[in-house]
Design an enzyme around this catalytic site. Sequence first.
Site, mmCIF file in Angstrom:
data_model
loop_
_atom_site.group_PDB
_atom_site.id
_atom_site.type_symbol
_atom_site.label_atom_id
_atom_site.label_comp_id
_atom_site.label_asym_id
_atom_site.label_seq_id
_atom_site.Cartn_x
_atom_site.Cartn_y
_atom_site.Cartn_z
ATOM 1 N N GLY A 13 6.165 -4.149 1.062
ATOM 2 C CA GLY A 13 7.095 -4.317 -0.039
ATOM 3 C C GLY A 13 6.488 -5.166 -1.136
ATOM 4 O O GLY A 13 5.493 -5.878 -0.934
ATOM 5 N N GLY A 31 5.984 -8.204 -3.718
ATOM 6 C CA GLY A 31 6.247 -9.631 -3.692
ATOM 7 C C GLY A 31 5.146 -10.422 -3.036
ATOM 8 O O GLY A 31 4.245 -9.887 -2.381
ATOM 9 N N GLU A 44 4.738 2.113 -1.546
ATOM 10 C CA GLU A 44 5.345 2.330 -2.864
ATOM 11 C C GLU A 44 4.453 1.758 -3.950
ATOM 12 O O GLU A 44 3.946 2.462 -4.803
ATOM 13 C CB GLU A 44 6.693 1.614 -2.951
ATOM 14 N N ASN A 54 17.587 -8.722 -6.531
ATOM 15 C CA ASN A 54 16.842 -7.625 -7.151
ATOM 16 C C ASN A 54 17.386 -6.254 -6.762
ATOM 17 O O ASN A 54 17.564 -5.386 -7.605
ATOM 18 C CB ASN A 54 15.361 -7.695 -6.772
ATOM 19 N N GLY A 95 12.842 0.053 -1.794
ATOM 20 C CA GLY A 95 12.470 1.061 -0.802
ATOM 21 C C GLY A 95 12.454 0.546 0.616
ATOM 22 O O GLY A 95 12.090 1.293 1.538
#
Length: 500
Positions: free
Chosen positions: A267, A269, A292, A382, A386
């Site tokens: 993810g 971050g 992603e 946020n 996904g």
Amino acid sequence: MTSDTYRQRIRQPSLWDKVVSAEAAASLIQDGMTVGMSGFTRAGEAKAVPMALVQRARTEPLKITLITGASLGNDLDKQMAEAHLLSRRIPFQSDPALRRAINAGEVMFIDQHLSETVEQLRTRQIGPVDIAVIEAVAITEQGGIIPTTSVGNSASFAILAPKVIVEINLSQPTLLEGLHDIYIPTQRPVRHPIPIVAPENRIGLPFIPIDPAKIAAIVITTKLDSSSTVLPPDPETAAIAGHLTELLKHEVAVGRLTDTLQPLQAGIGTIANAVMHGLIDSPFHSLTMYSEVLQDSTFDLFDAGKLDFASGSSITLSQAKYQAVLPDFARYKPKLVLRPQEISNHPEIIRRLGIIAVNTALEFDLYGNINSTHVGGTHMMNGIGGSGDFARNAYLSVFVTKSVAKGGAISSVVPMVSHVDHTEHDVDIVVTEQGLADLRGLAPRERARLVIANCAHPDYRDMLTDYVERALARGGQTPHIIEEALSWHAALRETGSMRR
């Protein structure tokens, strides 16, 4: 700027007279319209037309529903929120100003799994999109749109919308051409399987195929993507990476994985990026990625000789990494592909490939339920992004977070999460800098003790243990003291700390 500067990027001469100013293009967008814009996690967003809309919204009544791939860069969400341009926003954002407008109820935010947005548009469950605004490297001789650093939902926006505005960004290198793999699933009820059996498979076109007659305007831009705000690894994120690496070593030792692991997903971050970065010093090799957003760690793994191939929907890098990667992009390009997000996040493919998914939690509870989106159970941060697409369908679903936040005033391990994005049924592993809890094959009562022992910060372990012991006395498959389950969050709201 002379016409020769951009005409070589607009390869169908009949489109040359469609080149207009951003203001003229933006005039095609009227109050109340639904606009589909390119952009996925600060990469490949349209840049000039949104700002022209902002200027209009400051002087005349103008509200739009905005659908993107994910968050936008260049402070576009901020500018649009502050100009009160947005009435509705789908499916993800990460801007503080827009977040305030959402939590104040000014902007209606629909928080969606990123794989689902265009599925709902295609089947007319939401929408329709009145106009698409897509950033491109170039337009082919047939009128196909070549995206820039993201695909996101751009392909379906351009295909479904009756009108398309294209922003040709001259700062984006033409070397990006050939990077993309545009595949649109066939229609139900006879939808074909998506024929991806390895991250490196290409199954579509290197451009978005549309009728060039739909291109209503072309705007020439030169503005760069925003850099990511991902921070380098710190001692806590390095510890999280170390715990996960040790687990993966164990999986290899017992024969459930090999040294090449399974395709990786991370993810967006700092924490997830740091976990991927930690694999540089691991014994694993010949890795692949099906994710992603391709972040700094993707290219660090390439440079370390650990990663063979990466599939994503966008490339989002820090400023330093952009400056290192773009001049040398020819070296990386054969190892990369960018896909529509409904393909990068498609449950069918994730389940088939056996992804090892690493995503970030705001908090998790004693039984493995995850809150990824809502501070205090009410205020959007946020969005789910996904993470749900991957968590439910992964071979190994991992959630990571630091054990405390706000200087220790907040415990990320709580009796009950204040909002559930991922249930205990979709979570295999939870990790903090304190340690790792492998929840596979454990009943709720067993999970609770392991989570406290391995993941909770020492300042909160006694509080959690006290809660569990008293909850166990009440019984139940998933023991709770209902009247106290969210008391930590109530204390935080009232006193500024979960400590008691």
